[in-house]
Design a protein around this motif. Structure first.
Motif, PDB file in Angstrom:
ATOM      1  N   PRO A 359      26.405  15.723  19.043  1.00  0.00           N
ATOM      2  CA  PRO A 359      27.413  15.381  18.031  1.00  0.00           C
ATOM      3  C   PRO A 359      27.333  16.224  16.756  1.00  0.00           C
ATOM      4  O   PRO A 359      28.370  16.654  16.230  1.00  0.00           O
ATOM      5  CB  PRO A 359      27.127  13.906  17.746  1.00  0.00           C
ATOM      6  CG  PRO A 359      26.539  13.395  19.019  1.00  0.00           C
ATOM      7  CD  PRO A 359      25.718  14.526  19.558  1.00  0.00           C
ATOM      8  N   ALA A 360      26.124  16.476  16.255  1.00  0.00           N
ATOM      9  CA  ALA A 360      26.003  17.293  15.049  1.00  0.00           C
ATOM     10  C   ALA A 360      26.496  18.715  15.292  1.00  0.00           C
ATOM     11  O   ALA A 360      27.098  19.345  14.416  1.00  0.00           O
ATOM     12  CB  ALA A 360      24.555  17.307  14.561  1.00  0.00           C
ATOM     13  N   ALA A 361      26.257  19.226  16.512  1.00  0.00           N
ATOM     14  CA  ALA A 361      26.724  20.566  16.861  1.00  0.00           C
ATOM     15  C   ALA A 361      28.250  20.609  16.958  1.00  0.00           C
ATOM     16  O   ALA A 361      28.877  21.618  16.626  1.00  0.00           O
ATOM     17  CB  ALA A 361      26.099  21.024  18.169  1.00  0.00           C
ATOM     18  N   VAL A 362      28.842  19.507  17.410  1.00  0.00           N
ATOM     19  CA  VAL A 362      30.309  19.430  17.465  1.00  0.00           C
ATOM     20  C   VAL A 362      30.890  19.559  16.065  1.00  0.00           C
ATOM     21  O   VAL A 362      31.822  20.340  15.826  1.00  0.00           O
ATOM     22  CB  VAL A 362      30.758  18.113  18.124  1.00  0.00           C
ATOM     23  CG1 VAL A 362      32.260  17.927  17.970  1.00  0.00           C
ATOM     24  CG2 VAL A 362      30.374  18.086  19.601  1.00  0.00           C
ATOM     25  N   LEU A 363      30.341  18.796  15.119  1.00  0.00           N
ATOM     26  CA  LEU A 363      30.850  18.869  13.742  1.00  0.00           C
ATOM     27  C   LEU A 363      30.569  20.237  13.124  1.00  0.00           C
ATOM     28  O   LEU A 363      31.386  20.754  12.350  1.00  0.00           O
ATOM     29  CB  LEU A 363      30.247  17.764  12.887  1.00  0.00           C
ATOM     30  CG  LEU A 363      30.808  16.357  13.078  1.00  0.00           C
ATOM     31  CD1 LEU A 363      30.164  15.384  12.093  1.00  0.00           C
ATOM     32  CD2 LEU A 363      32.338  16.342  12.907  1.00  0.00           C
ATOM     33  N   ALA A 364      29.426  20.828  13.456  1.00  0.00           N
ATOM     34  CA  ALA A 364      29.142  22.169  12.952  1.00  0.00           C
ATOM     35  C   ALA A 364      30.141  23.178  13.518  1.00  0.00           C
ATOM     36  O   ALA A 364      30.567  24.108  12.821  1.00  0.00           O
ATOM     37  CB  ALA A 364      27.711  22.578  13.304  1.00  0.00           C
ATOM     38  N   ALA A 365      30.551  22.999  14.787  1.00  0.00           N
ATOM     39  CA  ALA A 365      31.538  23.891  15.396  1.00  0.00           C
ATOM     40  C   ALA A 365      32.886  23.797  14.700  1.00  0.00           C
ATOM     41  O   ALA A 365      33.666  24.750  14.705  1.00  0.00           O
ATOM     42  CB  ALA A 365      31.696  23.561  16.885  1.00  0.00           C
TER      43      ALA A 365
END
Length: 416
Positions: A359-365
């Protein structure tokens, strides 16, 4: 300041409109965009930029974000604000100028969902960008490709078996013809796009789903044409983005030095390794084929060939992106909004999570990685001093992507 929804900044008073005033968003958890977990912090803003992030900050005006998470403004790297669906008859029956007026609502709907910056992947010309910059219409910050370059018989060729040519975007003085063949035509057209104000060059190195006369698995443009395209863009200091769905077209694009592969539906292991080696971004647009299928199921008059292709690629697309995610290919969020309804951008986040992204990587993307891709990381994509104060306040769990749209409390583009 733009607040797309009534929120905790309501009633902040005239000081918020005074450039000399200092505003503090206080009491919330800050997701800074890097992928680090949210942490409790205040965000101080002055003259539209973040000046401090930390504890116990003070200011002339306070925005109470207690119980909320503060996100950087989201970035969608693949939209078409001049398109409102892919139903051919609707496209044919609308006057040429209609799309410009429809874009006003499309831009507003996008901003309202917390997307404060977009890369328009074809259609919006310099006038649309300037209208937003000058405050004539409300919308996200725009980076534009203007026209989408494709070969004769390719993804941007509007020829139909009847002999009638129905281009997706009618050329006009600010939007050059999208069909090019050969290195010389390519050189001239890229230069024309740069003259027209393009921030990025969009090229099609494969067929597509919504173009009925080609196959998304087949490559388009030769190495000589692609080399000219990337060289001319590099000379002007801008990037090239490639609509590339089939593996051969993806590899040709990466070899030519494109900045990002858009869609990537038929990625294979070799293509993934090439992208990793070159540092090429993938912009998945996972939601796009679902929009085509949903529109057809709802009765939209879409070509049977197009619908069949959308049904065929939907699962393959998800599997390809999952392999790219597992391998570590850099990912930036994009939706292909316009193929589906504008304002549904956040659907992409849950699909990215299902493809294996944390999830954190999704928001970073959708924040810092997207900002790096489109060349605005020095101003946008993270909550840090010096950046523009594009902020989104959300209640609930910021990683609950299915509920994120409903949990948006306020959207600020350049908070003052």
């Amino acid at each position: 300041m733009t607040a797309s929804t009534p929120g905790p900044a309501s009633g902040a008073g005239s000081a918020r409109n005074d450039p000399a005033s200092r505003l503090v968003v206080t009491g919330g958890d800050v997701f800074d965009g890097t992928g680090a977990p949210p942490r409790r912090a205040d965000v101080a803003v002055q003259e539209g930029r973040i000046v401090a992030v930390g504890s116990g900050l003070d200011g002339d005006v306070a925005v109470d974000a207690t119980g909320m998470t503060v996100l950087p403004g989201l970035i969608d790297c693949h939209v078409h604000v001049m398109i409102s669906g892919v139903e051919l008859m609707a496209h044919l029956e609308r006057p040429f100028s209609y799309a410009f007026y429809a874009a006003i609502g499309n831009l507003a709907a996008t901003l309202d969902r917390g997307v404060t910056t977009v890369r328009d992947a074809g259609g919006a010309d310099l006038g649309v960008k300037k209208a937003v910059e000058d405050g004539l219409v409300e919308g996200p910050r725009l980076r534009t490709a203007v026209s989408i370059l494709g070969q004769t018989g390719g993804h941007t060729d509007g020829w139909h078996p009847s002999g009638i040519d129905v281009p997706l975007f009618v050329p006009h003085p600010g939007r050059p013809d999208p069909v090019v063949d050969g290195p010389d035509e390519m050189r001239r057209r890229v230069r024309q796009l740069i003259r027209a104000g393009a921030d990025v060059i969009k090229i099609c190195t494969s067929g597509g789903v919504v173009s009925p006369r080609d196959d998304p698995r087949h490559p388009q443009f030769g190495p000589d044409e692609l080399a000219v395209c990337t060289a001319e863009a590099a000379a002007a200091g801008i990037f090239v983005m490639a609509h590339a769905q089939g593996a051969a077209g993806i590899k040709n694009a990466v070899r030519a030095g494109v900045r990002s592969v858009e869609h990537g539906m038929y990625l294979d292991d070799e293509a993934i390794e090439m992208m990793l080696e070159a540092g090429t971004f993938l912009v998945p647009t996972l939601v796009a084929p679902h929009w085509v299928i949903e529109a057809a199921d709802a009765g939209a008059a879409i070509s049977e060939v197009v619908v069949a292709k959308a049904r065929e690629v939907a699962q393959i697309h998800q599997e390809s992106v999952s392999r790219a995610v597992a391998a570590g290919v850099p990912i930036a969020m994009g939706t292909d909004s316009g193929v589906g309804p504008h304002g549904q951008n956040l659907r992409e986040l849950e699909l990215m999570r299902r493809a294996g992204m944390q999830p954190a990587a999704v928001l970073a993307a959708a924040t810092s990685a997207a900002a790096r891709l489109i060349g605005v990381a020095d101003e946008l994509g993270t909550v840090e001093p010096g950046n523009r104060a594009d902020l989104v306040l959300v209640g609930g769990d910021p990683y609950d992507f299915a509920a994120l749209e409903a949990n948006i409390r306020a959207v600020y583009k350049g908070l003052l």
